[in-house]
Write an enzyme that holds these catalytic residues in place. Sequence first.
Site, short mmCIF file in Angstrom:
data_model
loop_
_atom_site.label_atom_id
_atom_site.label_comp_id
_atom_site.label_asym_id
_atom_site.label_seq_id
_atom_site.Cartn_x
_atom_site.Cartn_y
_atom_site.Cartn_z
CG ASP A 154 5.40 4.82 -25.39
OD1 ASP A 154 6.58 4.59 -25.70
OD2 ASP A 154 5.07 5.18 -24.23
CB SER B 231 6.27 9.40 -17.68
OG SER B 231 6.54 10.01 -18.93
CG HIS C 27 7.39 6.46 -21.79
ND1 HIS C 27 6.18 6.66 -22.44
CD2 HIS C 27 7.46 7.42 -20.82
CE1 HIS C 27 5.55 7.68 -21.90
NE2 HIS C 27 6.30 8.16 -20.91
#
Length: 205
Positions: free
Chosen positions: A181, A33, A184
């Site tokens: 979060d 990701s 990221h």
Amino acid sequence: MIRRLSALSFIWFLFLFAPSISAKPVILSIGDSLTFGLGVPAEKTWPQLLQNKLQADGMKDAKVINAGSSGATTAFGLSSLKFHLKRTQPDLIIYALGANDGLRAIDTETTYKNISAAIEEIQKAKIKVIMLGMKAPPNYGEKFPKDFEKVFSRVAAEKKIPFVPFLLDGVAGDNKLNQADGIHPNEKGYEIITDRIYPMIKGQL
């Protein structure tokens, strides 16, 4: 006769200039990701920003393929690599898997074997490769983070490949450079990542 000379002249022109016309470095980015760019627009991911920098730096036909997949571990690396190599022949591969192995505290020897197998496959195909290393969360004790970080330097030394020790260097832990979060990067974070890895990548092309 004139037509024949014209045809020969055209063929000779293609012969002379084909290298520059076809010079189109293709880079394949294998990752998770952090490569896919979860939470940011596609044009703000580091593979796209890298492509923009290469094009602005004179490689106007440069192409960076974003093969990032959210949630991917190094166990996914070899199959993903084979899948993409059947469809393209890159000039350079950026291997950026490992973050999820660290988050899930996967056995470091397993991570090592997975990465090593992927790099071997790349070298077997005679393609240049750069590895982007990763670190495990510091709250996993002392031993695991150290062992995990050593995996990347160990593979790099054994396979004799260039690598960036930590993909998120200068970005991890900074609230201004990460999404809510805390894992990221945000758009600004990806800009910093791109600037940090760019010199090494350009040097391999």
